[in-house]
Design an enzyme around this catalytic site. Structure first.
Site, short mmCIF file in Angstrom:
data_model
loop_
_atom_site.label_atom_id
_atom_site.label_comp_id
_atom_site.label_asym_id
_atom_site.label_seq_id
_atom_site.Cartn_x
_atom_site.Cartn_y
_atom_site.Cartn_z
N ASP A 93 0.86 -1.16 0.00
CA ASP A 93 0.00 0.00 0.00
C ASP A 93 0.91 1.23 0.00
OD1 ASP A 93 -2.98 1.01 1.89
OD2 ASP A 93 -2.11 1.68 -0.01
N CYS A 306 -12.12 -27.48 10.61
CA CYS A 306 -10.89 -26.83 10.14
C CYS A 306 -9.73 -27.81 10.17
CB CYS A 306 -10.57 -25.62 11.02
SG CYS A 306 -9.06 -24.76 10.55
#
Ligand code: 2YW
Ligand code: ZN
Length: 372
Positions: A93, A306
Site C-alpha cells: 500500500d 478446520c
C-alpha cells in the site's frame, strides 16, 4: 510467456469471477485474501507457516517500511522478498491511508503530504513520485498509487476536490513508472466517498490511465455495513471487467463473500490477524472468543471442520489457557487458525465459482454468521 499484469478469467457465477493474475513472483488465483504484513512480517507467523496455509500474496506498507528500517536499506538488502525471505508475490500500500489514519499532524498540498514519523517525530514528505520510488525500492509486485482516503462523513465538495487531486496524483504515479518499464505493476485507487456520482467520476477519470488493476479505496473507514455494500455494488460492476478489482481494508468473512458477489477479486484486512491477538477467532460455526470461561475445560478443537495445525493439535481449553497466560504461543496458534480460515474460505469461494454454487456457499456462511 505470461507478463506481469495479465489477468485471465476462467469462470463466472453472477458478478463473481474466478481468475488468474500474473505477477513477477508467480501467478495469483483469485478471488484472493492477502494477509497483512505491515512491517514485512505477518505478525507471529513464519514464511513457512504462510506457505503451508497456501497464502499466495502478502501485503506490506510503504509508510511503515520507509520509516523503519528504510526502503533504501531494504533495497540494499536485495528488496523486500529477499530481506523477509518471502518468495511469493507482495502488494504494498502507498502510505496514503496510513498517513491519514495514523497521523494527526500532517499537511496536505497538491505536491503531496507532509507528516511526522510515529517513531521519532521527524518530519517527512510523500509526493506521488516518492511513494512510487519507495515501492520500487521495496520491489513489491503490485504498487498502489498515492491517494487521499477522505474520512467518513466528508462533505461532497471536499470529496470532489479530493478525488480530482487523487486522479492527478495517480497520473503522476503512472508517468513516474510507465507501464512495462519493469516487472512491478500498478493499481489506481477509486475514491469519491459515499457519493455514487463521485465514485463514477473517479472511476471515469482513472480508467483513462493505463493501470494493470483498480482498487476501491475510501471504504471500511467507519461506515455501516449497509453503506459499504451500497457503494460496493454500485461501483465494482462498473470497473473494467478485464482487470483485477481490489477492495482495500476489507473485511469480515461476510464482507469477503459480499465483495466477491459484487465482482471484487482481491481483499486485505488486519481483522483476522489483529482479532487473533485479542482472542476473537473465526470458525465455520461463527465467531467465538476463546477467553470465555465456558472453554476452560473444553477438550474439543477450535473448529471441527478446520484442518489447520491449531485445530488438529490443540483443544479450546489449552488455547484459552495460553490466552489467559498471555503466552506468545497464543498469538501464533490463534493467528495461524484465523488466517487459515480466511484463506480456506477463499479457496471454497474459488471452487464454488468454478462449479456455479457461489450463492449456496454465501448463504451457508450468512446463516453461520447471522448473529454478527
Ligand atoms: C480488528 O480489526 C481492526 O482493527 C481493523 C482496523 C482497520 C480496519 C479497516 C481498514 N480499512 C481500510 N484500509 C484501507 C487502506 C487504504 N489504502 C489506500 N491507499 N487508500 C484507501 O482509500 C484505503 C482505504 C482503507 N480502508 C479493519 C479492521
Ligand atoms: Zn483451524
Amino acid at each position: 510467456m505470461s507478463t506481469p499484469g495479465d489477468f485471465k478469467i476462467h469462470a463466472t457465477d453472477g458478478e463473481a469471477r474466478r481468475a488468474t493474475l500474473t505477477t513477477a513472483h508467480g501467478d495469483i488465483q483469485t478471488p484472493i485474501f492477502m494477509p497483512v504484513g505491515t512491517q514485512g512480517t505477518v505478525k507471529s507467523l513464519t514464511p513457512l507457516d504462510l506457505e503451508e496455509m497456501d497464502a499466495q500474496i502478502i501485503l506490506g506498507n510503504t509508510y511503515h517500511l520507509y520509516l523503519r528500517p528504510g526502503d533504501d536499506l531494504v533495497a540494499r538488502r536485495g528488496g523486500l522478498h529477499k530481506f523477509a525471505n518471502w518468495k511469493r508475490p507482495i502488494l504494498t500500500d502507498s502510505g496514503g491511508f496510513q498517513v491519514f489514519s495514523l497521523q494527526e499532524i500532517r499537511k496536505l498540498s497538491e505536491e503531496g503530504v507532509e507528516f511526522r514519523s510515529y517513531i521519532d517525530g521527524s518530519k517527512h514528505f510523500f509526493s506521488p513520485e516518492k511513494a512510487i520510488d519507495i515501492q520500487k525500492n521495496l520491489g513489491s509486485d503490485i504498487m498502489m498509487v498515492l491517494d487521499e482516503c477522505v474520512g467518513y462523513g466528508a462533505d461532497k465538495d471536499y470529496t470532489n476536490k479530493s478525488l480530482e487531486m487523487t486522479t492527478r496524483w495517480a497520473k503522476r504515479c503512472r508517468d513516474h513508472y510507465p507501464k512495462g518499464s519493469g516487472g512491478q505493476i500498478m493499481f489506481g485507487i477509486v475514491q469519491g466517498g459515499f457519493y455514487k456520482d463521485l465514485r463514477e467520476k473517479s472511476l471515469e477519470q482513472l480508467r483513462e490511465i493505463d493501470f494493470e488493476g483498480f482498487a476501491i479505496g475510501g471504504l471500511s473507514v467507519g461506515e455501516s455495513t449497509k453503506e459499504m455494500y451500497d457503494i460496493l455494488h454500485h461501483i465494482a460492476p462498473k470497473m473494467p471487467s478485464d482487470k483485477p478489482r481490489y477492495l482495500m481494508g476489507v473485511g469480515t468473512p461476510l464482507d469477503l463473500l459480499e465483495g466477491v458477489s459484487a465482482g471484487v477479486d482481491m481483499f486485505d484486512c488486519v481483522l483476522p490477524s489483529r482479532n487473533a491477538r485479542n482472542g476473537t477467532l473465526f470458525t465455520s460455526q461463527g465467531k467465538i472468543n476463546i477467553k470465555r470461561a465456558e472453554f476452560a475445560e473444553d477438550d474439543s478443537p477450535l473448529d471441527p471442520e478446520c484442518g489447520c495445525y491449531t485445530c488438529r493439535n490443540f483443544t479450546k481449553a489449552y488455547l484459552r489457557h495460553l490466552y489467559m497466560a498471555k503466552e506468545l504461543l497464543s498469538y501464533r496458534l490463534n493467528t495461524y487458525h484465523n488466517l487459515y480460515f480466511y484463506l480456506d474460505l477463499m479457496k471454497q469461494i474459488r471452487a464454488a465459482i468454478e462449479n456455479g454454487t457461489f450463492a449456496e456457499l454465501k448463504a451457508k456462511y450468512e446463516a453461520a454468521y447471522a448473529k454478527g
